[in-house]
Design a protein around this motif. Structure first.
Motif: not given
Length: 318
Positions: A273-276, A282-288
């Motif tokens: 998510x950071x690279x995109x 937000x990527x970590x929240x999505x993974x959770x």
């Protein structure tokens, strides 16, 4: 004496590898927490709603039945019959164990041993599970590479090389399956011959590979859909063309050593998510959100375990 020493050495190495897997997953999760803090984890938990959990549970029915069908086809190729309803129940139990115990493979090992004991051939039961899981990973890899070759992603520049590697691996599998070793008396030749027979009969047979490929594609589609729902629930507003390649990257990373599914998944999602340009938080929240959805979707497996324990207790008291 030599056999006993060798057995202890093998057991020690396996135990060390199990602990190493847990340590790697824990370290990955610790790095993610240190980089983004606990906020994204809590944000992910707060955004989960009943609609997302219901959708995950419904999709899990499709993916689990597809996995069980794939397992049934592979087992039949190895000469073992497996009723579909039995396979579905065992697969749900396997999923629940995988998402609640360290390593992410305990449920699969338990599934293989249980099926082997029921058919009086534990080795064959484990082989059926190993080939079934390998087939699923192979199809997922092919789909992932195909999508990442044509869509923008943080790894698009490397995908032609990965595609070549996948083709080389496919050729290697074909050679193993259909080219016989010149010398057949060594342990390696015997292993080669057994792997070749398994591949030809359980995966590459004309009646097997279409079903295995279709079931595996349905599984990948179900997992991707679950991730997309998790991303939407966590607040991602990017278009599908931007999220789809990230979903496939995350699913590939989730196969790494983990603790009940946690660890590498959060690390890969944060990085992707950071690279995109969407932000690691937000990527970590999505993974959770995805992790909680996966856990809830696996809960029928807990019911399978409870019923099995009750039946064993009843058999003991009879």
């Amino acid at each position: 004496m030599t056999t006993a020493v060798h057995s202890r050495s093998t057991t020690s190495r396996r135990a060390a590898w199990r602990w190493a897997r847990v340590a790697i997953a824990a370290a990955t999760l610790a790095v993610v927490v240190r980089r983004v803090g606990t906020g994204p984890f809590l944000d992910g938990l707060r955004t989960i709603d009943g609609a997302a959990l219901a959708a995950a549970t419904g999709l899990a029915v499709v993916t689990t039945v597809s996995c069980a069908w794939r397992w049934k086809v592979v087992a039949r190729g190895l000469g073992v019959e497996l009723p579909l309803d039995t396979a579905v129940a065992a697969y749900y139990r396997s999923l629940f164990l995988n998402v609640t115990l360290p390593g992410g493979v305990v449920g699969d090992v338990h599934r293989g041993i249980s099926h082997g004991r029921n058919t009086n051939d534990v080795v064959r039961g484990l082989r059926a599970v190993a080939w079934e899981r390998a087939a699923g990973q192979a199809v997922q890899m092919v789909v992932t590479v195909a999508v990442l070759l044509v869509t923008p992603s943080p790894v698009r520049s490397a995908m032609p090389l990965v595609g070549v590697a996948v083709l080389v691996a496919a050729v290697a599998v074909g050679l193993v399956a259909y080219v016989r070793p010149a010398v057949r008396r060594s342990w390696w030749a015997r292993l080669h011959c057994r792997a070749a027979r398994d591949l030809r009969h359980s995966l590459l047979a004309r009646r097997a590979w279409p079903a295995v490929a279709l079931a595996s594609a349905l599984v990948v589609a179900g997992h991707v859909a679950t991730f997309l729902i998790a991303a939407h629930t966590a607040g991602v507003t990017a278009p599908l063309s931007r999220i789809l390649p990230l979903a496939l990257l995350v699913l590939a990373g989730a196969a790494l050593p983990n603790i009940g599914g946690w660890g590498p998944r959060e690390g890969v999602t944060a990085w992707a998510f950071a690279a995109a340009g969407l932000g690691a938080s937000l990527g970590v929240a999505t993974a959770v959100v995805y992790g909680v959805m996966a856990f809830v979707a696996s809960l029928p497996g807990a019911a399978v375990l409870v019923v099995a324990c009750a039946r064993r207790e009843g058999a003991v008291h009879v």
